[in-house]
Design a protein around this motif. Structure first.
Motif, short mmCIF file in Angstrom:
data_model
loop_
_atom_site.label_atom_id
_atom_site.label_comp_id
_atom_site.label_asym_id
_atom_site.label_seq_id
_atom_site.Cartn_x
_atom_site.Cartn_y
_atom_site.Cartn_z
N THR A 82 -36.37 -4.61 -5.30
CA THR A 82 -35.54 -5.16 -6.38
C THR A 82 -36.43 -5.65 -7.52
O THR A 82 -37.29 -6.52 -7.30
CB THR A 82 -34.63 -6.28 -5.82
N GLN A 132 -31.93 -11.75 7.80
CA GLN A 132 -32.64 -12.68 6.91
C GLN A 132 -32.48 -14.11 7.41
O GLN A 132 -33.44 -14.90 7.43
CB GLN A 132 -32.10 -12.57 5.48
N GLU A 134 -17.30 -6.70 -4.22
CA GLU A 134 -18.08 -5.50 -4.51
C GLU A 134 -17.50 -4.22 -3.90
O GLU A 134 -17.68 -3.15 -4.44
CB GLU A 134 -19.56 -5.66 -4.14
N VAL A 168 -31.68 -2.16 -6.69
CA VAL A 168 -31.62 -2.31 -8.15
C VAL A 168 -33.05 -2.42 -8.67
O VAL A 168 -33.63 -3.51 -8.71
CB VAL A 168 -30.75 -3.53 -8.53
N THR A 200 -26.94 -10.84 -2.12
CA THR A 200 -26.81 -11.31 -0.75
C THR A 200 -28.08 -12.01 -0.27
O THR A 200 -28.02 -13.02 0.44
CB THR A 200 -26.49 -10.10 0.17
N THR A 241 -36.71 -9.48 -8.24
CA THR A 241 -37.36 -10.25 -7.17
C THR A 241 -38.87 -9.99 -7.17
O THR A 241 -39.67 -10.91 -7.00
CB THR A 241 -36.74 -9.88 -5.79
N ILE A 285 -37.12 -12.88 -0.94
CA ILE A 285 -36.28 -12.24 0.08
C ILE A 285 -35.65 -10.98 -0.52
O ILE A 285 -35.05 -11.03 -1.59
CB ILE A 285 -35.17 -13.19 0.57
N SER A 286 -35.80 -9.86 0.19
CA SER A 286 -35.22 -8.62 -0.33
C SER A 286 -35.07 -7.61 0.81
O SER A 286 -36.03 -7.34 1.53
CB SER A 286 -36.16 -8.04 -1.40
N GLN A 287 -33.87 -7.10 0.96
CA GLN A 287 -33.66 -6.05 1.96
C GLN A 287 -34.55 -4.85 1.62
O GLN A 287 -35.32 -4.39 2.45
CB GLN A 287 -32.18 -5.63 1.96
N SER A 288 -34.44 -4.37 0.39
CA SER A 288 -35.13 -3.14 0.00
C SER A 288 -36.62 -3.35 -0.25
O SER A 288 -37.40 -2.42 -0.12
CB SER A 288 -34.50 -2.58 -1.28
N ALA A 321 -23.12 -2.36 0.40
CA ALA A 321 -22.87 -3.77 0.73
C ALA A 321 -23.80 -4.18 1.87
O ALA A 321 -23.81 -3.59 2.94
CB ALA A 321 -21.42 -3.94 1.16
N SER A 322 -24.57 -5.21 1.61
CA SER A 322 -25.55 -5.65 2.60
C SER A 322 -24.86 -6.45 3.70
O SER A 322 -24.09 -7.37 3.41
CB SER A 322 -26.60 -6.51 1.88
N LEU A 329 -18.60 -12.27 -2.32
CA LEU A 329 -19.35 -11.12 -2.86
C LEU A 329 -18.99 -9.83 -2.12
O LEU A 329 -18.78 -8.78 -2.73
CB LEU A 329 -20.86 -11.39 -2.77
N LYS A 330 -18.93 -9.94 -0.78
CA LYS A 330 -18.59 -8.72 0.01
C LYS A 330 -17.25 -8.17 -0.45
O LYS A 330 -17.10 -6.98 -0.66
CB LYS A 330 -18.49 -9.03 1.51
N CYS A 385 -32.02 -12.04 -5.03
CA CYS A 385 -30.81 -11.66 -5.77
C CYS A 385 -29.69 -11.37 -4.78
O CYS A 385 -29.95 -10.96 -3.64
CB CYS A 385 -31.03 -10.38 -6.56
O1 M6R Z 1 -32.64 -5.24 -1.65
P1 M6R Z 1 -32.32 -6.63 -2.07
O2 M6R Z 1 -32.01 -7.53 -0.91
O3 M6R Z 1 -33.39 -7.23 -2.94
O4 M6R Z 1 -31.01 -6.52 -2.96
C1 M6R Z 1 -30.48 -7.62 -3.61
C2 M6R Z 1 -29.08 -7.36 -4.10
O5 M6R Z 1 -29.08 -6.31 -5.04
C3 M6R Z 1 -28.13 -7.00 -2.95
O6 M6R Z 1 -28.11 -7.99 -1.97
C4 M6R Z 1 -26.69 -6.78 -3.47
O7 M6R Z 1 -26.17 -7.99 -3.93
C5 M6R Z 1 -25.81 -6.18 -2.36
N1 M6R Z 1 -25.03 -5.11 -2.86
C6 M6R Z 1 -24.89 -7.17 -1.75
O8 M6R Z 1 -24.09 -6.62 -0.76
#
Ligand code: M6R
Length: 608
Positions: free
Chosen positions: A353, A408, A488, A605, A303, A356, A347-350, A400-401, A484-485, A301
């Motif tokens: 999500t 990634q 948001e 999220v 970024t 995902t 793929i997910s930072q957190s 903001a990622s 997106l950056k 989702c």
């Molecule tokens: O933690 P995630 O990478 O799964 O999060 C996905 C998105 O919610 C996240 O990248 C969101 O779009 C950011 N706020 C973008 O800066």
């Protein structure tokens, strides 16, 4: 990111160390612990989760002592749990170690130590340090630490205590910050001045390759050959809030500026130059399995979805495997084609999500193997995937990622290398990629060094109502990410498009009020993008171009130009996105907005 604090002096160290850890909470962590010399030996309390949990553990069994070390852990090796939390011990329980950084050769060291009878209780790389010090110990702690560190490859900031040499703390640094705080009849060690600022403003910063021995009344800094190093005492004038953000106005800016290090950390020990290959220990897939896949689905989702688009292009171009990118929220409710030859990459930072996670579970249920590209170690996606690549970008606090995106793309490049070298890519082609990867941190730094130029450009667009971002090939996802950056955090409407699609609709929007950002490094589609720039200029649009070389045909057609260094096509997104992150940041900051916590958004999220 992990945090260290240590104390030697007349006071009871427990509450002082726990307070120090609280000052480090802003850095992000998943577990914490403390070790004290209690008069009889080393006593330790650890807990998973917040410092409050550690306080509870201490409350249940209080410890007292005047020498101690403490740590907040951001997991890298092994999930966040009490056992993997620092401090770590040797077999005798007389040596206690806290560590920031990564011991790259921990696996062979662990095997070697096991053969000589050492027993390990955690999954961490750090535990080898405690056993190496134990093996080298001959009555003097600093000498044992020197001998142990001689065997170690990687990065470290460490603090060590031992009940067999009880009046001191030994600290050492290589690649991970560490400083000494100077008090009256007491001394401190910390990875971050925030931890000790309430006690002293006088500090000595350790440099790489230096070690410090701290007692109540003295400190001594040496190199690893025991030669004394003369150090300067600095006075800290910053307040706590400034320190938490590293002196930056917002976490987002701090995280943008950290990218040379975060990119380096994602690559560390994984990019093998001589063979043009990558080592990815966590994939849990054999060579045969990797060769068996004929279909890849990447799901994500926001970024992370943008980095997925770049991954698709890399994988199809170099590994020649059919690859689809799916919004996780869509994938989970479709009836997608998945076979036993499908690899699903989430793929997910957190790593939390909800969409995902659900998409990955659905792919697994349908028979796909799953890989997670995740930043947060021990997160749900990381626990449920079949294998994965941790980003090691460090905690991302701004909503903001930024640094997670570049990490990634690096991780996807390493995965592409792995898949491609098992198929059609030659050693020479592989080396082109690994060498380009190695150049990235310094190239990113060279862009960051010119942030003031981008801040000046931002000034001209603070009142803009709309923005268009255009790019082709590998830079089309960068256009999406730039848009997106901006939207948001600045609440300016922005859209990203493939540059040539502009003439199929968005061109109608172009007039003197429409800023258009072209992502146009010198790559295989550069000439095509030049024509699109001319089309915008002919209609009065305000043009900002991110490019890597002089282009005579663009003379007089550009309002603002931002230069980035040259690299191979597939890595251009990493360099091109940096100015876009900065542009969005400066526009939002100049509009006086809450950059780190934009309205209506959450960092993770976890709802559908
Ligand atoms: O933690 P995630 O990478 O799964 O999060 C996905 C998105 O919610 C996240 O990248 C969101 O779009 C950011 N706020 C973008 O800066």
């Amino acid at each position: 990111m992990c945090g260290i604090v240590g104390y030697v002096g007349p006071k009871n160290a427990t509450s002082l160390l726990v307070d120090g850890l609280k000052r480090l909470e802003y850095r992000g962590y998943d577990s914490a612990g403390v070790s004290l010399m209690n008069g009889a030996g080393v006593e330790t309390r650890k807990a998973k989760g917040k410092i409050a949990m550690l306080e509870k553990a201490i409350g249940a069994h209080p410890i007292k002592g005047n020498v101690g070390i403490a740590h907040t852990r951001w997991a890298t090796h092994g999930p966040p749990n009490e056992c993997n939390a620092h401090p770590h011990h040797d077999c005798t329980g007389t040596i206690s170690v806290v560590h920031n950084g990564i011991i790259e050769n921990y696996s062979p060291l662990r095997d070697m130590l096991k053969k000589t009878g050492h027993t390990f209780v955690s999954d961490t790389d750090t535990e080898v340090l405690a056993h190496l010090i134990e093996a080298a110990f001959d009555g003097n702690l600093e000498e044992a630490v020197v001998d142990a560190l001689a065997l170690v490859e990687g990065t470290y900031g460490i603090a060590v205590i031992s009940s067999r040499d009880p009046e001191k703390i030994v600290a050492a640094r290589k690649g991970s910050p560490l400083l000494i705080g100077l008090g009256e009849g007491e001394n401190y060690v910390a990875s971050d001045v925030a931890a000790i600022l309430q006690h002293t403003r006088h500090v000595v910063y350790l440099d790489d390759g230096e070690m410090a021995v701290l007692t109540r009344d003295a400190y001594r800094v040496t190199d690893l050959n025991a030669q004394t190093v003369k150090k300067r005492v600095s006075r800290i004038d910053w307040d706590l809030e400034q320190i938490e953000k590293g002196g930056f106005a917002h976490f987002m800016l701090k995280e943008i500026m950290e990218q040379p290090q975060s990119i380096e950390n994602t690559m560390r020990g994984r990019s093998v130059d001589e063979d043009g290959f990558s080592k990815l220990g966590g994939l849990n897939l054999s060579k045969d399995e990797l060769q068996h896949f004929d279909h890849i689905i990447i799901t994500a989702c926001g970024t992370s979805w943008h980095s997925a688009l770049i991954g698709k292009m890399m994988i199809e171009e170099h590994a020649r495997i059919r690859c689809e990118v799916e919004y996780a929220s869509e994938f989970r409710y479709r009836n997608p084609i998945v076979t036993d030859r499908t690899l699903c990459i989430a793929i997910s930072q957190s790593g939390e999500t909800a969409d995902t996670l659900a998409a990955m579970r659905e792919a697994k249920r349908r028979g796909a193997k799953t890989l997670g590209l995740v930043n947060v170690v021990g997160s749900t996606i990381a626990r449920e995937d079949d294998g994965g690549i941790y980003l090691h970008a460090g905690p991302e606090i701004g909503v903001a990622s930024t640094k997670a995106f570049t990490s990634q793309v690096v991780a996807l490049t390493l995965l592409t290398l792995k898949l491609a070298r098992l198929r059609t890519m030659s050693v020479v082609q592989g080396r082109d990629v690994t060498q380009a990867l190695e150049r990235l941190p310094q190239q990113v730094q060279s862009i960051l060094d010119r942030a003031a130029e981008i801040e000046q450009i931002a000034e001209a667009f603070v009142e803009a109502k709309n923005f268009l971002y255009l790019g082709r090939g590998y830079n089309f996802p960068v256009a999406l990410e730039g848009a997106l950056k901006l939207k948001e955090i600045s609440y300016i409407h922005a859209e990203g498009y493939p540059a040539a699609e502009m003439k199929h609709g968005p061109i109608a929007l172009i007039d003197e009020n429409m800023p258009v950002v072209f992502i146009a490094p010198h790559d295989s589609v550069f000439d095509k993008v030049v024509s699109n720039v001319q089309e915008v200029k002919a209609r009065g649009g305000r043009v900002i171009v991110i490019t890597s070389r002089d282009e005579p045909s663009l003379e007089g057609k550009i309002d603002y130009e931002i230069r980035i260094p040259e690299t191979i096509d597939m890595l251009n997104p990493i360099l091109a996105v940096i100015p876009l992150q900065l542009l969005a940041y400066y526009i939002a900051a100049k509009r006086g907005l809450n950059v780190d916590q934009p309205r209506n958004l959450a960092k993770s999220v976890t709802v559908e």
